[in-house]
Design an enzyme around this catalytic site. Structure first.
Site, PDB file in Angstrom:
ATOM      1  N   ASP A   1       0.871  -1.177   0.000  1.00  0.00           N
ATOM      2  CA  ASP A   1       0.000   0.000   0.000  1.00  0.00           C
ATOM      3  C   ASP A   1       0.908   1.226   0.000  1.00  0.00           C
ATOM      4  O   ASP A   1       2.075   1.145   0.393  1.00  0.00           O
ATOM      5  CB  ASP A   1      -0.896   0.013   1.259  1.00  0.00           C
ATOM      6  CG  ASP A   1      -2.117   0.903   1.099  1.00  0.00           C
ATOM      7  OD1 ASP A   1      -3.227   0.365   0.941  1.00  0.00           O
ATOM      8  OD2 ASP A   1      -1.965   2.144   1.106  1.00  0.00           O
TER       9      ASP A   1
ATOM     10  N   THR B   1     -16.609   1.367   3.322  1.00  0.00           N
ATOM     11  CA  THR B   1     -15.153   1.456   3.572  1.00  0.00           C
ATOM     12  C   THR B   1     -14.821   2.905   3.928  1.00  0.00           C
ATOM     13  O   THR B   1     -15.670   3.789   3.762  1.00  0.00           O
ATOM     14  CB  THR B   1     -14.336   1.095   2.313  1.00  0.00           C
ATOM     15  OG1 THR B   1     -14.491   2.161   1.357  1.00  0.00           O
ATOM     16  CG2 THR B   1     -14.776  -0.217   1.684  1.00  0.00           C
TER      17      THR B   1
ATOM     18  N   LYS C   1     -12.396   4.182 -14.217  1.00  0.00           N
ATOM     19  CA  LYS C   1     -12.849   2.801 -14.001  1.00  0.00           C
ATOM     20  C   LYS C   1     -13.317   2.166 -15.312  1.00  0.00           C
ATOM     21  O   LYS C   1     -13.131   0.970 -15.539  1.00  0.00           O
ATOM     22  CB  LYS C   1     -13.966   2.772 -12.939  1.00  0.00           C
ATOM     23  CG  LYS C   1     -13.488   3.206 -11.547  1.00  0.00           C
ATOM     24  CD  LYS C   1     -12.407   2.288 -11.001  1.00  0.00           C
ATOM     25  CE  LYS C   1     -12.039   2.585  -9.571  1.00  0.00           C
ATOM     26  NZ  LYS C   1     -11.038   1.650  -9.019  1.00  0.00           N
TER      27      LYS C   1
ATOM     28  N   TYR D   1     -13.484   9.837 -12.083  1.00  0.00           N
ATOM     29  CA  TYR D   1     -13.516   8.495 -11.488  1.00  0.00           C
ATOM     30  C   TYR D   1     -14.191   7.503 -12.440  1.00  0.00           C
ATOM     31  O   TYR D   1     -13.699   6.399 -12.676  1.00  0.00           O
ATOM     32  CB  TYR D   1     -14.253   8.565 -10.148  1.00  0.00           C
ATOM     33  CG  TYR D   1     -14.273   7.279  -9.356  1.00  0.00           C
ATOM     34  CD1 TYR D   1     -13.137   6.861  -8.661  1.00  0.00           C
ATOM     35  CD2 TYR D   1     -15.419   6.493  -9.277  1.00  0.00           C
ATOM     36  CE1 TYR D   1     -13.160   5.680  -7.915  1.00  0.00           C
ATOM     37  CE2 TYR D   1     -15.438   5.322  -8.543  1.00  0.00           C
ATOM     38  CZ  TYR D   1     -14.310   4.918  -7.863  1.00  0.00           C
ATOM     39  OH  TYR D   1     -14.324   3.750  -7.137  1.00  0.00           O
TER      40      TYR D   1
ATOM     41  N   ASP E   1       3.942   2.705  -4.423  1.00  0.00           N
ATOM     42  CA  ASP E   1       3.040   3.665  -5.049  1.00  0.00           C
ATOM     43  C   ASP E   1       2.653   3.133  -6.425  1.00  0.00           C
ATOM     44  O   ASP E   1       3.509   2.980  -7.302  1.00  0.00           O
ATOM     45  CB  ASP E   1       3.770   5.013  -5.179  1.00  0.00           C
ATOM     46  CG  ASP E   1       2.861   6.100  -5.727  1.00  0.00           C
ATOM     47  OD1 ASP E   1       1.812   5.782  -6.318  1.00  0.00           O
ATOM     48  OD2 ASP E   1       3.221   7.281  -5.548  1.00  0.00           O
ATOM     49  N   VAL E   2       1.378   2.853  -6.592  1.00  0.00           N
ATOM     50  CA  VAL E   2       0.910   2.220  -7.828  1.00  0.00           C
ATOM     51  C   VAL E   2       1.130   3.123  -9.053  1.00  0.00           C
ATOM     52  O   VAL E   2       1.113   2.658 -10.188  1.00  0.00           O
ATOM     53  CB  VAL E   2      -0.579   1.807  -7.675  1.00  0.00           C
ATOM     54  CG1 VAL E   2      -1.504   3.016  -7.836  1.00  0.00           C
ATOM     55  CG2 VAL E   2      -0.958   0.708  -8.642  1.00  0.00           C
TER      56      VAL E   2
HETATM   57  N1  LIG Z   1     -15.987   1.607  -1.408  1.00  0.00           N
HETATM   58  C1  LIG Z   1     -16.759   1.574  -2.503  1.00  0.00           C
HETATM   59  O1  LIG Z   1     -17.972   1.835  -2.455  1.00  0.00           O
HETATM   60  C2  LIG Z   1     -16.155   1.218  -3.829  1.00  0.00           C
HETATM   61  C3  LIG Z   1     -17.037   0.991  -4.890  1.00  0.00           C
HETATM   62  C4  LIG Z   1     -16.531   0.641  -6.127  1.00  0.00           C
HETATM   63  C5  LIG Z   1     -15.167   0.521  -6.302  1.00  0.00           C
HETATM   64  N2  LIG Z   1     -14.320   0.756  -5.259  1.00  0.00           N
HETATM   65  C6  LIG Z   1     -12.889   0.613  -5.515  1.00  0.00           C
HETATM   66  O2  LIG Z   1     -12.357  -0.340  -4.630  1.00  0.00           O
HETATM   67  C7  LIG Z   1     -10.982  -0.052  -4.380  1.00  0.00           C
HETATM   68  C8  LIG Z   1     -10.751   0.001  -2.877  1.00  0.00           C
HETATM   69  O3  LIG Z   1     -11.537   1.061  -2.363  1.00  0.00           O
HETATM   70  P1  LIG Z   1     -11.905   1.201  -0.822  1.00  0.00           P
HETATM   71  O4  LIG Z   1     -13.313   1.599  -0.758  1.00  0.00           O
HETATM   72  O5  LIG Z   1     -11.422   0.027  -0.071  1.00  0.00           O
HETATM   73  O6  LIG Z   1     -11.044   2.516  -0.485  1.00  0.00           O
HETATM   74  P2  LIG Z   1     -10.018   2.838   0.690  1.00  0.00           P
HETATM   75  O7  LIG Z   1      -9.757   4.304   0.565  1.00  0.00           O
HETATM   76  O8  LIG Z   1     -10.513   2.289   1.967  1.00  0.00           O
HETATM   77  O9  LIG Z   1      -8.701   2.009   0.259  1.00  0.00           O
HETATM   78  C9  LIG Z   1      -7.922   2.376  -0.829  1.00  0.00           C
HETATM   79  C10 LIG Z   1      -6.483   1.982  -0.548  1.00  0.00           C
HETATM   80  O10 LIG Z   1      -5.687   2.317  -1.696  1.00  0.00           O
HETATM   81  C11 LIG Z   1      -4.485   2.864  -1.245  1.00  0.00           C
HETATM   82  N3  LIG Z   1      -3.892   3.724  -2.263  1.00  0.00           N
HETATM   83  C12 LIG Z   1      -4.352   4.928  -2.694  1.00  0.00           C
HETATM   84  N4  LIG Z   1      -3.483   5.434  -3.591  1.00  0.00           N
HETATM   85  C13 LIG Z   1      -2.474   4.533  -3.718  1.00  0.00           C
HETATM   86  C14 LIG Z   1      -1.288   4.510  -4.464  1.00  0.00           C
HETATM   87  N5  LIG Z   1      -0.939   5.542  -5.263  1.00  0.00           N
HETATM   88  N6  LIG Z   1      -0.481   3.434  -4.370  1.00  0.00           N
HETATM   89  C15 LIG Z   1      -0.798   2.399  -3.573  1.00  0.00           C
HETATM   90  N7  LIG Z   1      -1.904   2.378  -2.797  1.00  0.00           N
HETATM   91  C16 LIG Z   1      -2.728   3.444  -2.881  1.00  0.00           C
HETATM   92  C17 LIG Z   1      -4.879   3.667  -0.015  1.00  0.00           C
HETATM   93  O11 LIG Z   1      -3.745   3.958   0.812  1.00  0.00           O
HETATM   94  C18 LIG Z   1      -5.881   2.749   0.631  1.00  0.00           C
HETATM   95  O12 LIG Z   1      -5.254   1.842   1.528  1.00  0.00           O
HETATM   96  C19 LIG Z   1     -10.685   1.260  -5.103  1.00  0.00           C
HETATM   97  O13 LIG Z   1     -10.094   0.997  -6.346  1.00  0.00           O
HETATM   98  C20 LIG Z   1     -12.073   1.859  -5.293  1.00  0.00           C
HETATM   99  O14 LIG Z   1     -12.113   2.738  -6.405  1.00  0.00           O
HETATM  100  C21 LIG Z   1     -14.781   1.110  -4.031  1.00  0.00           C
END
Ligand SMILES: NC(=O)c1ccc[n+]([C@@H]2O[C@H](COP(=O)([O-])OP(=O)(O)OC[C@H]3O[C@@H](n4cnc5c(N)ncnc54)[C@H](O)[C@@H]3O)[C@@H](O)[C@H]2O)c1
Length: 258
Positions: A43, A197, A166, A162, A69-70
């Site tokens: 992460d 989340t 996606k 966003y 960092d992705v």
């Molecule tokens: N929560 C929702 O409703 C939802 C819905 C659809 C899709 N998503 C997708 O699911 C995935 C996870 O989301 P989540 O809700 O768990 O969010 P979250 O914010 O809880 O977790 C995201 C994680 O990604 C990490 N991150 C951010 N930028 C980064 C980088 N540059 N390099 C490495 N790590 C990085 C953050 O530190 C964090 O730990 C995301 O891709 C999000 O777009 C979430």
């Protein structure tokens, strides 16, 4: 950490999970561990990934942690090199790293905000998957899953960066699946619906409003739990999914039915 997956579907496999420090990525790490996989957890926030590792609670598994960092090609290369070095090989690669976009009408998004979202959610997805694929093509086996979103299929208001990131990731999955199928490597998207989340727990009034609207649109009438998303990630990585590639698995409480 309570997961939904039982059994040892991934025993002896090595999985790299990016974005493992929070929310859906953390739940995926827990579910992969419950299915018996050794883990490289990564992460941007290393301390958060380390917390995920501590919560795994299975002494029989090897669990490594690395900050990365992705958005950075060298970091993705280093992540997979480290996984190979410490754990021997990489069978499964899943990236949940992502950021939400600015809440703004499409034509009012600042170009810096646009760039930030694309860099993490789309370019990052590519860099992660490409680094994974370079190993997997060589070993002629592997499963890559990118966490996208229900908005890869339907748009959402005030969310163009966003949504575009996606949607792009969905097509990246198809293109990579096509290129990698001859090498025995599967590439899929896992698209969560509205999931509880830290990303969806923002406190500002605009956020509360969009939360109400999203909930009203979900046939099952509730948000998803990260564990419900993670169960599908284990399925896609497992031998139960050996004929599934280039597709999106939606876990959205029925959001896309209406
Ligand atoms: N929560 C929702 O409703 C939802 C819905 C659809 C899709 N998503 C997708 O699911 C995935 C996870 O989301 P989540 O809700 O768990 O969010 P979250 O914010 O809880 O977790 C995201 C994680 O990604 C990490 N991150 C951010 N930028 C980064 C980088 N540059 N390099 C490495 N790590 C990085 C953050 O530190 C964090 O730990 C995301 O891709 C999000 O777009 C979430």
């Amino acid at each position: 950490m309570t997961g939904l997956w039982a059994g040892d579907a991934l025993k002896g496999r090595v999985a790299v999970v990016n974005g493992a420090g929070s929310g859906i990525g953390r739940a995926i790490a827990g579910a992969l561990a419950a299915a018996g996989a050794d883990l490289m957890l990564s992460d941007l926030a290393e301390a958060s990934a380390a917390q995920t590792a501590q919560g795994i609670g299975r002494g029989d598994l090897r669990v490594e942690v690395m900050a990365s960092d992705v958005r950075a090609p060298a970091a993705m290369e280093a992540l997979f090199a480290r996984a190979e070095d410490r754990l021997g090989r990489v069978d499964v690669a899943i990236s949940a790293a992502g950021i939400g976009g600015p809440a703004a009408l499409a034509h009012e998004i600042a170009s810096a905000d646009w760039d930030a979202v694309i860099a993490t959610n789309l370019t990052g997805a590519f860099l992660f998957a490409a680094a994974a694929a370079r190993r997997m093509v060589a070993q002629k086996a592997g499963s890559i899953t990118l966490v996208t979103s229900q908005v890869s299929e339907v748009a959402q208001r005030n969310c163009a960066a966003y949504v575009a990131s996606k949607g792009g990731a969905k097509m990246l999955v198809k293109a990579m699946a096509l290129d990698l199928a001859p090498y025995g490597v599967r590439v899929n998207a896992l698209a969560p619906g509205f999931t509880d989340t830290p990303m969806t727990r923002g406190g500002d009034p605009g956020h509360a409003d969009s939360r109400r609207q999203s909930l009203a649109h979900i046939p099952m009438g509730r948000m998803g739990r990260p564990e419900e998303i993670a169960a599908a990630a284990v399925f896609l990585a497992s031998d139960a999914a050996t004929y599934i590639t280039g597709t999106t698995v939606f876990v959205d409480g029925g959001y896309l039915t209406v």
